[in-house]
Design an enzyme around this catalytic site. Structure first.
Site, PDB file in Angstrom:
ATOM      1  N   PRO A   1     -45.224   1.045 111.071  1.00  0.00           N
ATOM      2  CG  PRO A   1     -46.742  -0.524 112.247  1.00  0.00           C
ATOM      3  CD  PRO A   1     -46.566   0.517 110.917  1.00  0.00           C
TER       4      PRO A   1
ATOM      5  CD  GLU B   1     -54.477  -6.238 110.657  1.00  0.00           C
ATOM      6  OE1 GLU B   1     -53.961  -6.162 111.733  1.00  0.00           O
ATOM      7  OE2 GLU B   1     -55.239  -5.852 110.245  1.00  0.00           O
TER       8      GLU B   1
ATOM      9  NE  ARG C   1     -36.556  20.315 105.170  1.00  0.00           N
ATOM     10  CZ  ARG C   1     -35.795  21.210 105.860  1.00  0.00           C
ATOM     11  NH1 ARG C   1     -34.834  21.122 106.626  1.00  0.00           N
ATOM     12  NH2 ARG C   1     -35.871  22.513 105.843  1.00  0.00           N
TER      13      ARG C   1
ATOM     14  CG  ASP D   1     -33.774  22.684 109.993  1.00  0.00           C
ATOM     15  OD1 ASP D   1     -34.356  23.844 109.883  1.00  0.00           O
ATOM     16  OD2 ASP D   1     -34.095  22.046 108.678  1.00  0.00           O
TER      17      ASP D   1
END
Length: 246
Positions: free
Chosen positions: A89, A116, A154, A169
């Site tokens: 993150p 963690e 893809r 896209d």
């Protein structure tokens, strides 16, 4: 493209790799995936992969030694080691542009964390970059790894039946994709726009571009700041702004 995925939960990838587009990509020989449990690279009796953090605090931290050993093992015969992606993150946001960049490589190593966090030496001396799929925290890096693998796969020539699908896209052009319609022409009183039935390709392309600009303007105006816009695009957007403030 070859993906080497390091994880404590290889079983999470079973359904993902055996379904839909990614399965067909493997069957065609366009994508190859190796899912490796880095617990297999521990050296102690209890196969320990984590420990409490120095300095105190809650949670457990992944140890560097088994992860380093796993990466070094799979890169043993590589003249030039492939990129090592750390799912975190704290990483840079994953974007279509990043997917296109990664698709130019022939091999990627993906590290899936748990608990963690990682020992900082993994970040500093093993990973080549950290990637985040959003501003939220998940239990582990397995789902983000699948997102990256799907998005990159893809883009590989031959994986999608129609190459233009990837080109058109959302985000591939810097804008959101235009609306799509299929049969029937009319459904519950709602009709397909006449321009799409006209067979006039130039008018259809113009309509699609304007609809893409409109959708981006309404839903993700931030994308317009970096999108490659023509003078015609800018004129259309100015008309939208004038209409909004009239």
């Amino acid at each position: 493209m070859r993906f080497d995925v390091l994880t404590l939960f290889p079983e999470m990838f079973t359904g993902f790799l055996d379904t839909s587009m990614i399965k067909k990509a493997h069957e065609k020989g366009l994508v190859e995936t190796s899912v490796i449990n880095f617990r297999d690279f521990t050296t102690d009796q209890h196969r320990t992969v984590d420990d409490s953090p120095y300095g105190g605090g809650g949670g457990m931290v992944l140890k560097p030694d088994p992860i380093f050993a796993a990466v070094e093992s799979i890169c043993e015969h590589e003249a030039k080691p492939p990129p090592v992606l750390l799912m975190s993150p704290q990483g840079a946001p994953f974007t279509q542009e990043k997917a296109e960049e990664l698709a130019h490589h022939s091999r990627l190593i993906i590290l899936c964390g748990h608990y963690e966090g990682y020992d900082e030496r993994i970040r500093e001396h093993l990973a080549t970059e950290e990637i985040s799929i959003g501003d939220y925290v998940l239990t582990g890096g397995e789902l983000p790894a699948m997102v990256v693998m799907d998005s990159v796969s893809r883009l590989i020539t031959g994986v999608l039946g129609n190459h233009s699908s990837a080109v058109d896209d959302s985000f591939s052009t810097g804008l959101l994709e235009y609306p799509q319609y299929t049969r029937p022409v009319e459904f519950r009183g709602h009709r397909v726009p006449d321009v799409l039935l006209s067979g006039h390709h130039q008018k259809i392309q113009k309509w699609r571009r304007e609809q893409s600009l409109l959708r981006t303007y309404e839903r993700r105006p931030d994308l317009l700041e970096t999108a490659a816009l023509t003078e015609e695009d800018r004129f259309f957007l100015r008309r939208l702004q004038e209409k909004k403030h009239s």
